[in-house]
Design an enzyme around this catalytic site. Structure first.
Site, PDB file in Angstrom:
ATOM      1  N   SER A   1      46.472 -70.799 152.928  1.00 18.61           N
ATOM      2  CA  SER A   1      45.378 -71.496 152.484  1.00 18.61           C
ATOM      3  C   SER A   1      44.263 -70.500 153.214  1.00 18.61           C
ATOM      4  O   SER A   1      43.965 -69.536 153.177  1.00 18.61           O
ATOM      5  CB  SER A   1      45.258 -73.118 152.758  1.00 18.61           C
ATOM      6  OG  SER A   1      44.373 -73.671 152.028  1.00 18.61           O
TER       7      SER A   1
ATOM      8  N   ASP B   1      38.903 -69.989 148.369  1.00 21.19           N
ATOM      9  CA  ASP B   1      39.823 -69.962 149.307  1.00 21.19           C
ATOM     10  C   ASP B   1      40.853 -68.974 148.816  1.00 21.19           C
ATOM     11  O   ASP B   1      41.274 -68.815 147.677  1.00 21.19           O
ATOM     12  CB  ASP B   1      40.170 -71.041 150.163  1.00 21.19           C
ATOM     13  CG  ASP B   1      41.108 -72.074 149.477  1.00 21.19           C
ATOM     14  OD1 ASP B   1      41.140 -72.022 148.037  1.00 21.19           O
ATOM     15  OD2 ASP B   1      41.888 -72.693 150.215  1.00 21.19           O
TER      16      ASP B   1
ATOM     17  N   ASP C   1      44.221 -69.222 148.276  1.00 20.25           N
ATOM     18  CA  ASP C   1      45.071 -69.897 147.399  1.00 20.25           C
ATOM     19  C   ASP C   1      44.496 -70.599 146.300  1.00 20.25           C
ATOM     20  O   ASP C   1      45.090 -71.318 145.591  1.00 20.25           O
ATOM     21  CB  ASP C   1      46.181 -70.735 147.885  1.00 20.25           C
ATOM     22  CG  ASP C   1      45.665 -71.998 148.557  1.00 20.25           C
ATOM     23  OD1 ASP C   1      44.543 -72.073 148.885  1.00 20.25           O
ATOM     24  OD2 ASP C   1      46.418 -73.072 148.735  1.00 20.25           O
TER      25      ASP C   1
ATOM     26  N   ASP D   1      42.467 -73.301 145.929  1.00 23.93           N
ATOM     27  CA  ASP D   1      42.490 -74.778 145.711  1.00 23.93           C
ATOM     28  C   ASP D   1      41.185 -75.378 146.154  1.00 23.93           C
ATOM     29  O   ASP D   1      41.221 -76.780 146.143  1.00 23.93           O
ATOM     30  CB  ASP D   1      43.538 -75.309 146.251  1.00 23.93           C
ATOM     31  CG  ASP D   1      43.864 -75.444 147.661  1.00 23.93           C
ATOM     32  OD1 ASP D   1      43.022 -74.668 148.328  1.00 23.93           O
ATOM     33  OD2 ASP D   1      44.888 -75.879 148.227  1.00 23.93           O
TER      34      ASP D   1
END
Length: 458
Positions: free
Chosen positions: A105, A247, A249, A251
């Site tokens: 993340s 970010d 990833d 999400d």
């Protein structure tokens, strides 16, 4: 590849958010294999979905996972470089036994992680995580098969189904008529391809920035306004109607506006929430975590909705949403959760869709919509968590320092007074503890922070 039962996991962060650590310093191949074998044992020969972000360590960790799963007889649906919410959505849409997203993340590039996903498309809950760790601690894994029947497939069509599920939640015709010009900063991560593709489906002219997933992050990975200074200049130069930063990833979602540039991540959720509640029944329930701004209570009050607060962490918010039959939810870090999208978790596609829909339906600019929200006065501070540090002692200091506050220890310590709240808790993803405070005025916030500092340093 077998490893000794003598292993050290002390440098790993193991929590409701999965397992993460620094490559070659806690989360090396040996440690990753342990978790891969434990997860494989839980999958019990079922189909598994794997996605990853653009970190250079992602491909070899995926190969390790693939080997462990194939040896156990599982088949794999490999998505390659995709957002975390897409991986979660595909698990549900493909009726897989489970999935793993390989991504740390917002952590720096030297980190990576496994995020474990159940067959419903949710991140592992506390009980499932306990089972995973139990297999690992007892070194009890399914044996490799001599003649496994599994295979590796690729799932581009499922990625399109995720996009279509979000399109079904918004007024595509109205958004297309607006012909928005949209700026996207994907930090060279998992959203580099999917997000621009989604926006073009909405009829938007897309300005791509940091959308080359070459294995490097061209800015700090956590999309806070401070990290987005260079991107903000590019956005303003683009003359776009709105901008979105992600970010690695994809999400978490942060907005740019023509007048303000990069704005607080806390504004993402209440704007998306406004779009949902405008067509929801009075009395609808919304779930946010304890560290999220009370801007969401403000928006909910406009539509007669009720806000319920959960523990921090997507899995905790989702669990509360299911229990309360909530129409919407999310986290103040830019995480938007729509239960009618199969990702049923923080989803940047969903957040983007709802905010553009709000602009189209109300025929207002993003700056006009932001100006209708109360000013936000919030401070987020982080402190190291040394070994042997007593959080309980710290909590006692805060309770004494704020004697009139209502307290909750649902997740760390939450203190609430009429015009402010303070949340103190250890991080799920880093060896630190966080102190977050919000007040109704800047003067009140500064006074609160002085009292916070006194509690931490005394």
């Amino acid at each position: 590849m077998r490893i000794s039962k003598e292993y050290d996991l002390s440098n790993l962060m193991i929590s409701i958010s999965g397992v993460r650590g620094k490559i070659a310093n806690g989360f090396g191949l040996s440690e990753a294999l342990l978790f891969a074998q434990s997860f494989t044992t839980m999958m019990n020969h079922g189909n598994v979905v794997i996605g990853r972000d653009s970190r250079p360590s992602g491909p070899y960790l995926e190969s390790l996972l693939t080997a462990a799963l194939l040896a156990n007889g599982s088949s794999i649906l490999s998505l390659g470089l995709v957002p975390t919410p897409t991986t979660k959505a595909v698990v549900k849409l493909s009726k897989a036994r489970g999935g793993i997203m390989i991504s740390a993340s917002h952590n720096p590039m030297e980190w990576n992680a496994f995020k474990f996903i159940s067959k419903e498309g949710f991140f592992f809950n506390a009980k499932e995580n306990e089972t995973l760790i139990d297999h690992l601690k007892r070194f009890q894994f399914s044996p490799e098969m001599i003649h496994p029947k599994g295979a590796v497939g690729f799932g581009e069509e499922y990625i399109d189904l995720h996009i279509k599920s979000v399109l079904a939640r918004i007024n595509l015709t109205k958004i297309k008529k607006k012909k928005f010009k949209v700026f996207v900063d994907a930090v060279g991560g998992a959203g580099s391809f999917v997000i621009p593709k989604f926006l073009r489906e909405l009829g938007c002219a897309v300005v791509e920035h940091n959308c080359k997933p070459d294995g490097t992050f061209p800015r700090p990975p956590e999309p806070t306004p401070a990290a987005l200074k260079s991107s903000e200049k590019a956005f303003l130069k683009s003359k776009a109607d709105i901008g979105f930063a992600l970010d690695p990833d994809a999400d978490r979602l942060v907005l740019f506006t023509p007048k303000l540039g990069a704005i607080s991540e806390e504004l993402t959720l209440p704007l998306a929430l406004r779009n949902i509640l405008s067509s929801s029944k009075k009395g609808s329930k919304v779930v946010v975590n304890l560290s999220t701004s009370f801007l969401n209570e403000h928006v909910a009050s406009l539509f007669g909705a009720k806000v319920i607060r959960s523990k921090v962490g997507e899995a905790n918010v989702v669990e509360e949403m299911l229990a309360e039959k909530a129409v919407f939810g999310g986290e103040g870090n830019g995480g938007v959760i729509d239960p009618k999208v199969p990702s049923f978790g923080r989803d940047t596609l969903s957040g983007i869709g709802h905010i553009l829909n709000l602009m189209a339906e109300e025929n207002k600019t993003i700056d006009a919509l932001v100006s209708e929200l109360p000013s936000i006065h919030m401070e987020k501070q982080s402190f190291p968590l040394p070994k042997g540090f007593s959080l309980e002692t710290l909590y006692e200091k805060f309770i004494k320092g704020f004697p009139k506050a209502k307290t909750s220890q649902k997740d760390g310590l939450w203190l609430s007074e009429e015009d402010r709240w303070i949340h103190i808790r250890p991080s799920n993803t880093e060896p630190i503890f966080r102190v977050i405070a919000e007040a109704k005025s800047n003067e009140d916030l500064q006074q609160t922070l002085k009292r916070v500092k006194s509690c931490v340093e005394s």
